[in-house]
Design an enzyme around this catalytic site. Structure first.
Site, short mmCIF file in Angstrom:
data_model
loop_
_atom_site.label_atom_id
_atom_site.label_comp_id
_atom_site.label_asym_id
_atom_site.label_seq_id
_atom_site.Cartn_x
_atom_site.Cartn_y
_atom_site.Cartn_z
N SER A 130 0.98 -1.13 0.07
CA SER A 130 -0.13 -0.02 -0.04
C SER A 130 0.94 1.33 -0.06
CB SER A 130 -0.98 0.04 1.30
OG SER A 130 0.07 0.16 2.34
N LYS A 131 0.36 2.33 -0.33
CA LYS A 131 1.18 3.65 -0.76
C LYS A 131 1.62 4.38 0.83
CE LYS A 131 -2.79 6.15 -2.00
NZ LYS A 131 -3.75 6.94 -3.26
N ARG A 132 0.78 3.78 1.78
CA ARG A 132 1.08 4.14 3.12
C ARG A 132 2.64 3.85 3.43
NH1 ARG A 132 -4.21 5.36 5.50
NH2 ARG A 132 -4.81 6.67 3.77
N LYS A 133 2.99 2.63 2.80
CA LYS A 133 4.23 1.98 3.39
C LYS A 133 5.20 2.04 2.11
CE LYS A 133 2.17 -0.38 7.27
NZ LYS A 133 1.84 -1.67 7.54
#
Ligand code: GLU
Length: 495
Positions: free
Chosen positions: A252-255
């Site tokens: 995910s783009k959070r990580k």
């Protein structure tokens, strides 16, 4: 029979690594057998789909070297290849299913369905459509239609038993019907849902094999039942493992940066990105780590995909990219890559207006404007929170700024500035106070050229990546992250 596979992205955001990975495996499967590969744009979500996203997806797949034989821009014998241009076809088959007693009208309003779910939850039941449309008599249905009441069409699902199917990669899978909802096929706005459009298209485009992400497994019964209901032979279906972050959570783009553009802007070579994606759950028979697309096609065997979640590790990709740079490019080729990337007049002409007023010698440019081409700048993280503003406020403002920028489709300095201003105002920060940490995050320094201009030149992916790194420096715990998400729901998004 022609082997024909496809990738079917929804153009609702940045071009995702997951799309490229699914495309690559479908591509290799088809090409290894002399088959065809199709790009279909699944833009049935009229609210979230954008032309920019569609273009970005096509550009990045092409950048990687995955070319399609049929697609929206190249045409093909079973077009059009954009679902929004095929609405009538879906409507025809949805209504045909109703006539054949395999689907039904439902006139329930959103409020009625909300109430239904609340009642179910109050009774401790799992919220689920209760089949109310099925209980209407033919006369009631006709009266509603005559009165012009909005409706959806839903598919019938058996109440008992289970559905078994053979997954190409996973063998037999059994899913009880009670876990499957009476899927909406046609929405009240006349547009199809994924299921209706996907089945109609795969059939009409003569897709022989579908390899899609494992997040779709539970929906396979609905998909395959639709083929049965329509009297069509279903393509072979297989579910590829999802890409994961190094901590094994779903990529995910959070990580991790997930946009293909990010990798392009950072100066990864498309060959290396493709090579690394090819190693996600798959390996060459001789286990060699570096291989070209042509070599992957030659040795490709879908049955050798391993199902344990493949980890996408940017450090490993960097290492592999280094090998490609050192071992596969002549010096002349490498020079050309630099020129194509950012060492060119186009970049200089964007940087110079900023730099010209501040340099005395040409060499001053390197220090002053290195951040226009570099990756992630290094700096003392304490600089991010060195201003007067409260650290927690800066953290939240940075996070909101990133989330707002993620939504921005036309990336230019006036929009970026408007967002910065609105986030600052919301947090009762002076714009100057808020721009200070952004300055450090983007340029790695406390003074340089205008930060908003730099962000415009850098582009969305690199700017956001730098802000994300800054946020990580400041540190957001899981608990804080939840709080931030909650607080963000109250934020009056602009645009
Ligand atoms: N539009 C779907 C997606 O975005 C396609 C899934 C499929 O391959 O059937 O993932």
């Amino acid at each position: 029979m022609t082997i024909r596979t496809r990738v079917a992205p929804s153009p609702t955001g940045d071009p995702h690594l997951g799309t490229a990975y699914i495309a690559l495996f479908n591509y290799c499967f088809a090409k290894q057998q002399g088959g065809e590969f199709v790009l279909r744009i699944e833009d049935t979500d009229q609210v979230r789909s954008t032309a920019e996203s569609e273009q970005a997806i096509m550009d990045s797949l092409r950048w990687l070297g995955l070319n399609w034989d049929h697609g929206p821009d190249v045409g093909g014998e079973f077009g059009p290849y954009r679902q929004s241009e095929r609405t009538e076809l879906y409507q025809k088959f949805a209504h045909q299913l109703v006539e054949q007693g395999k689907a039904f009208y439902c006139f329930a309003t959103a409020e009625e369905l909300d109430q239904m779910r609340e009642e179910q939850m109050a009774e401790g039941l799992r919220p689920k459509y209760d089949g109310r449309g099925l209980r209407l008599t033919a006369e009631e249905v006709q009266a509603n239609l005559d009165a012009g009441k909005p409706y959806v069409i839903r598919m019938m699902i058996p109440e008992e038993g289970s559905f078994k199917f053979n997954d190409y990669l996973r063998g037999e899978i059994e899913i009880p019907w009670e876990n499957v909802d009476m899927q909406v096929l046609l929405k009240a706005d006349g547009f199809p849902t994924y299921f209706m459009a996907n089945v109609v298209d795969d059939h009409h485009m003569q897709i022989s094999h579908i390899f899609r992400g494992e997040e779709w497994i539970n929906s396979a019964p609905k998909l395959l039942k639709l083929y049965e209901d329509l009297g069509w032979e279903a393509p072979v279906l297989g579910h590829l493992p999802l890409l994961r972050n190094p901590d094994k959570s779903k990529l995910s783009k959070r990580k991790n940066p997930t946009s293909i553009n990010y990798y392009k802007e950072m100066g990864f070579l498309p060959e290396a990105v493709l090579n690394y994606l090819g190693r996600m759950g798959w390996s060459m028979p001789d286990e060699r780590e570096k291989f070209t697309l042509a070599e992957m096609i030659e040795h490709f065997d879908m049955k050798r995909v391993s199902l344990g979640g493949p980890v996408f590790d940017v450090d490993k990709l960097s290492w592999l990219n280094g090998l490609w740079i050192r071992e596969n490019l002549t010096d002349e080729e490498l020079i050309q890559r630099f020129v194509d990337w950012k060492f060119n007049t186009q970049t200089l002409s964007r940087v110079l207006p900023e730099a010209k007023t501040r340099i005395n010698t040409l060499s001053d440019l390197v220090d002053l404007a290195g951040h226009f081409v570099g990756g992630i700048p290094s700096y003392d993280p304490a600089l991010l929170t060195a201003g007067k503003a409260d650290d927690a406020v800066i953290t939240q403002a940075l996070q909101f700024f990133i989330w707002e920028l993620e939504k921005l489709r036309s990336w230019n300095k006036s929009e970026i500035f408007a967002i910065a201003k609105s986030v600052a105002t919301f947090h009762e920060l002076k714009i100057k106070e808020f721009l200070e940490p952004i300055f450090v995050a983007i340029t790695g320094k406390t003074s340089s050229t205008s930060v908003v201009d730099a962000m415009e030149v850098l582009g969305s992916d690199l700017s956001r990546a730098r802000l994300r790194v800054a946020l990580n420096h400041v540190g957001v715990s899981k608990k804080q992250a939840k709080k931030l998400e909650k607080a963000y729901r109250e934020y009056p998004t602009i645009g």
